[in-house]
Design a protein around this motif. Structure first.
Motif, mmCIF file in Angstrom:
data_model
loop_
_atom_site.group_PDB
_atom_site.id
_atom_site.type_symbol
_atom_site.label_atom_id
_atom_site.label_comp_id
_atom_site.label_asym_id
_atom_site.label_seq_id
_atom_site.Cartn_x
_atom_site.Cartn_y
_atom_site.Cartn_z
ATOM 1 N N LYS A 1 0.830 -1.307 0.053
ATOM 2 C CA LYS A 1 0.104 -0.215 -0.185
ATOM 3 C C LYS A 1 0.793 1.151 -0.048
ATOM 4 N N MET A 2 1.961 1.270 0.643
ATOM 5 C CA MET A 2 2.915 2.240 0.864
ATOM 6 C C MET A 2 3.488 2.937 -0.647
ATOM 7 N N PHE A 3 3.625 1.772 -1.359
ATOM 8 C CA PHE A 3 4.505 2.144 -2.693
ATOM 9 C C PHE A 3 3.340 2.517 -3.947
ATOM 10 N N VAL A 4 2.198 1.703 -3.449
ATOM 11 C CA VAL A 4 0.976 2.092 -4.338
ATOM 12 C C VAL A 4 0.502 3.634 -4.129
ATOM 13 N N VAL A 5 0.632 4.039 -2.697
ATOM 14 C CA VAL A 5 0.132 5.424 -2.470
ATOM 15 C C VAL A 5 1.265 6.358 -3.017
ATOM 16 N N GLN A 6 2.625 5.952 -2.982
ATOM 17 C CA GLN A 6 3.621 6.971 -3.745
ATOM 18 C C GLN A 6 3.455 7.073 -5.086
ATOM 19 N N GLY A 7 3.168 5.811 -5.648
ATOM 20 C CA GLY A 7 2.835 6.070 -7.277
ATOM 21 C C GLY A 7 1.735 6.566 -7.494
ATOM 22 N N ALA A 8 0.630 6.318 -7.067
ATOM 23 C CA ALA A 8 -0.594 6.996 -7.011
ATOM 24 C C ALA A 8 -0.660 8.560 -7.045
ATOM 25 N N MET A 9 0.406 9.287 -6.135
ATOM 26 C CA MET A 9 0.373 10.353 -5.812
ATOM 27 C C MET A 9 1.035 11.127 -6.957
ATOM 28 N N ILE A 10 2.170 10.381 -7.472
ATOM 29 C CA ILE A 10 2.695 10.967 -8.663
ATOM 30 C C ILE A 10 1.584 11.097 -9.919
ATOM 31 N N GLY A 11 1.006 9.917 -10.128
ATOM 32 C CA GLY A 11 -0.322 10.147 -11.216
ATOM 33 C C GLY A 11 -1.304 11.309 -11.023
ATOM 34 N N ILE A 12 -1.633 11.347 -9.748
ATOM 35 C CA ILE A 12 -2.796 12.129 -9.212
ATOM 36 C C ILE A 12 -2.503 13.692 -9.422
ATOM 37 N N ILE A 13 -0.982 13.825 -9.119
ATOM 38 C CA ILE A 13 -0.394 15.130 -9.073
ATOM 39 C C ILE A 13 -0.441 15.656 -10.591
ATOM 40 N N GLY A 14 0.209 14.852 -11.534
ATOM 41 C CA GLY A 14 0.453 14.675 -12.797
ATOM 42 C C GLY A 14 -0.929 15.027 -13.695
ATOM 43 N N THR A 15 -1.981 14.261 -13.226
ATOM 44 C CA THR A 15 -3.195 14.233 -13.853
ATOM 45 C C THR A 15 -3.941 15.588 -13.483
ATOM 46 N N VAL A 16 -3.980 15.988 -12.325
ATOM 47 C CA VAL A 16 -4.841 17.198 -11.836
ATOM 48 C C VAL A 16 -4.022 18.278 -12.431
ATOM 49 N N SER A 17 -2.739 18.380 -12.502
ATOM 50 C CA SER A 17 -2.283 19.615 -12.988
ATOM 51 C C SER A 17 -2.533 19.711 -14.830
ATOM 52 N N GLY A 18 -2.372 18.568 -15.270
ATOM 53 C CA GLY A 18 -2.653 18.391 -16.873
ATOM 54 C C GLY A 18 -3.916 18.779 -17.129
ATOM 55 N N ALA A 19 -4.931 18.347 -16.113
ATOM 56 C CA ALA A 19 -6.422 18.612 -16.232
ATOM 57 C C ALA A 19 -6.638 20.064 -16.141
ATOM 58 N N LEU A 20 -6.104 20.809 -15.295
ATOM 59 C CA LEU A 20 -6.270 22.137 -14.933
ATOM 60 C C LEU A 20 -5.704 22.767 -16.198
ATOM 61 N N LEU A 21 -4.539 22.720 -16.707
ATOM 62 C CA LEU A 21 -3.860 23.210 -17.704
ATOM 63 C C LEU A 21 -4.963 23.087 -19.113
ATOM 64 N N GLY A 22 -5.145 21.906 -19.475
ATOM 65 C CA GLY A 22 -6.266 21.397 -20.404
ATOM 66 C C GLY A 22 -7.387 22.317 -20.415
ATOM 67 N N VAL A 23 -8.179 22.326 -19.302
ATOM 68 C CA VAL A 23 -9.182 23.100 -19.052
ATOM 69 C C VAL A 23 -9.274 24.542 -19.552
ATOM 70 N N LEU A 24 -8.265 25.173 -18.890
ATOM 71 C CA LEU A 24 -7.831 26.242 -19.067
ATOM 72 C C LEU A 24 -7.679 26.829 -20.536
ATOM 73 N N LEU A 25 -6.839 26.321 -21.240
ATOM 74 C CA LEU A 25 -6.584 26.291 -22.589
ATOM 75 C C LEU A 25 -7.786 26.043 -23.309
ATOM 76 N N ALA A 26 -8.364 24.915 -23.454
ATOM 77 C CA ALA A 26 -9.555 24.754 -23.825
ATOM 78 C C ALA A 26 -10.466 25.658 -23.980
ATOM 79 N N LEU A 27 -10.661 26.468 -22.732
ATOM 80 C CA LEU A 27 -11.870 27.423 -22.640
ATOM 81 C C LEU A 27 -11.353 28.830 -23.183
ATOM 82 N N ASN A 28 -10.002 28.946 -23.497
ATOM 83 C CA ASN A 28 -9.437 30.156 -24.062
ATOM 84 C C ASN A 28 -8.764 29.761 -25.451
#
Length: 435
Positions: free
Chosen positions: A338-365
Motif C-alpha cells: 500500500k505504501m508504494f501504491v500510494v507513492q505511485g498514485a500520488m505521482i499520477g494524481i498530481i500529474g493528472t490534476v495539473s494537466g487537467a487544470l491546464l487543459g481545461v484552461l487552454l480549451a476554454l480560451n
C-alpha cells in the motif's frame, strides 16, 4: 486559537487515515539522496500532465469542429427534405398543409417550419468572370422559418427578393470571385437549353444583385445563390412545380425518427431524407478522427504513467532498509504494498490534476490563444479556401475530461502493481545483510 484548531483538525485526519498513506506520502515528497529517482519522478508527472492537457485540448477542438460544422451546415441546409420520385414535385401546397397539420405528438420533435424550394444548377457571369453555382429558388418569408440565411446577410436583406424583379442574393466569396457589388448586374445561364434553328442555346437571364450573405462556410459562401422561387420557376420552366419541401425541427437530433414518422404519415410516394443521411460523411469522419486522436494521445499518457514503474523500482531499491525495518516492526506485506501504491498514485494524481487544470484552461480560451499566435507569428492555421471552417473552435465537454482523468489515474495505479508487489515480497534479513 486558529493554530490550535488547525492542529486539532490535522491530528483528527491523521488518526483517520492509515499509516501506510502517510509513509507513502512522505516517500513522495521527501528529498532523496538519489537525485536520479527524483528526476524520473518529476519527468513522469510532467509527461502525464502534458498528455492529459493535450487530450483535453484536442478532444475539445474536435467537439468544437463537429458542433460548428453542424451549426453552419444546418444554418443553410435543411433538417429534413421531402421530394417526389420525379425531378419536380407537383401540388406542393397540399403537401405542405398536410405536413403542418401533423400533430406534434405524432412525431419525435415538433416541426417548426416548412418551406418549398427549387434547386438547380447554373452559371453566373460578370464582365470576364464566370462561376458555376447552385441556384436555390425560395420564398423569402417562408425561407426564414427553415434556415438562418436571413440572419447571415452581410449586405441587403433576404426580403429584397421580389417575384418578377429578378433579384439575386450571392455568397460573399462568390460575389468577390465575380467582382460584383450590390446593385450591379450578373447574367445567369441555365443549362436547360432552347432548341433554335442555330442549335441548342442555353436560357439566359440578367439578374440584379440585391444582397450578399456570409455563412462562414466556404462551400456555401462560394457556390450558392438565392433567387425568388417564382423567378426560378420561370427560368427553369417548372410552372407550379417545385423541387421539394424543406423542414426545420425543434430538435435536429431527432431528424431520423421524424423522417420515419413522416414516411408513415405521408405514405410511400415521397422520398424523405434528413441531414444525418445527406451529410453523414462529415460527421462520421470527425467522430473517427476523434477516436483515433484519443487513442494516439492516450499512448502519451500511458508512456508517462509507466515511467512510474521505473521510478518505484528504484525507490524500492533505495528504501530496502526502511522496508526491512518496517517489516521487523510488524508491518505486513500488504502494508508495504500500500505504501508504494500510494507513492505511485500520488505521482499520477498530481500529474493528472495539473494537466487537467491546464487543459481545461487552454480549451476554454483556445479561441483567444490561437488568433494571438496567428497575429504574433504572422501565420494562418486554417485557410478558408481549403477548410470548411477557418476558425479554431472549442467545445469543452466535462464527460471527456472525466474520462481522461479516470484513464490517467487508472494507468498510474496499474503502473504501481509490479513495484509494490516487489517491495512486499522483500526479505528483511536479505535487505539488512549489507546495510
Amino acid at each position: 486559537m486558529k493554530n490550535a484548531t488547525l492542529s486539532a483538525l490535522g491530528q483528527s485526519l491523521a488518526q483517520r487515515l492509515p499509516y501506510e498513506f502517510w509513509i507513502g506520502w512522505r516517500y513522495t515528497r521527501a528529498k532523496r539522496n538519489n537525485h536520479f529517482i527524483s528526476f524520473i519522478s518529476l519527468t513522469s508527472m510532467v509527461g502525464i500532465a502534458l498528455g492529459v492537457m493535450a487530450l483535453i485540448v484536442v478532444l475539445s477542438v474536435m467537439n468544437g469542429f463537429q458542433d460548428e460544422l453542424r451549426k453552419r451546415i444546418l444554418g443553410v441546409a435543411s433538417h429534413i427534405e421531402v421530394r417526389g420520385f420525379e425531378p419536380s414535385l407537383a401540388d406542393w401546397q397540399h403537401l405542405q398543409q398536410q405536413i403542418q397539420s401533423i400533430p406534434p405528438k405524432a412525431v419525435a420533435s415538433p416541426i417548426e417550419g416548412v418551406a418549398p424550394y427549387i434547386m438547380a444548377q447554373g452559371m453566373l457571369t460578370h464582365d470576364q468572370a464566370v462561376q458555376g453555382v447552385l441556384i436555390r429558388g425560395v420564398l423569402p418569408a417562408q425561407e426564414s422559418t427553415v434556415s438562418e440565411l436571413s440572419t447571415q446577410m452581410k449586405l441587403g436583406q433576404l426580403n429584397d427578393l421580389k417575384a418578377g424583379q429578378f433579384n439575386i442574393v450571392l455568397g460573399s466569396d462568390l460575389a468577390m470571385a465575380l467582382g460584383v457589388r450590390v446593385g450591379e448586374k450578373v447574367v445567369l445561364m441555365a443549362p436547360q437549353g432552347q432548341v433554335t434553328p442555330a442549335g441548342l442555346v442555353p436560357r439566359i437571364k440578367q439578374f440584379t444583385v440585391s444582397g450578399i450573405f456570409q455563412v462562414g462556410m466556404y462551400e456555401y459562401d462560394a457556390g450558392l445563390a438565392l433567387i425568388h422561387m417564382e423567378d426560378a420557376a420561370k427560368l427553369y420552366r417548372l410552372g407550379e412545380q417545385v423541387s421539394g419541401l424543406r423542414l426545420k425541427l425543434a430538435d435536429l437530433f431527432m431528424a431520423d425518427r421524424v423522417s420515419q414518422s413522416l414516411v408513415e404519415a405521408l405514405g410511400p410516394n415521397f422520398y424523405i431524407t434528413d441531414w444525418t443521411q445527406q451529410h453523414a460523411n462529415f460527421f462520421k469522419a470527425i467522430q473517427l478522427e476523434k477516436r483515433v486522436m484519443f487513442i494516439i494521445l492516450a499512448l502519451i499518457v500511458a508512456v508517462a504513467a509507466f515511467n512510474i514503474v521505473s521510478t518505484l523500482v528504484m525507490a524500492v531499491t533505495d528504501k530496502r532498509a526502511d522496508i526491512a525495518i518496517l517489516r521487523t516492526m510488524g508491518a505486513t506485506p500488504q502494508s508495504i504494498r500500500k505504501m508504494f501504491v500510494v507513492q505511485g498514485a500520488m505521482i499520477g494524481i498530481i500529474g493528472t490534476v495539473s494537466g487537467a487544470l491546464l487543459g481545461v484552461l487552454l480549451a476554454l480560451n483556445i479561441e483567444t490563444v490561437v488568433p494571438w499566435i496567428e497575429h504574433t507569428f504572422n501565420v494562418q492555421f486554417l485557410s478558408k479556401d481549403v477548410y470548411y471552417i477557418s476558425d479554431l473552435p472549442s467545445k469543452l465537454m466535462w464527460s471527456d475530461v472525466a474520462a481522461i482523468v479516470g484513464l490517467s489515474i487508472l494507468l498510474s495505479l496499474v503502473a504501481t502493481l509490479y513495484p509494490s508487489a516487489r517491495a512486499a515480497s522483500m526479505n528483511p534479513a536479505e535487505a539488512l545483510r549489507y546495510e
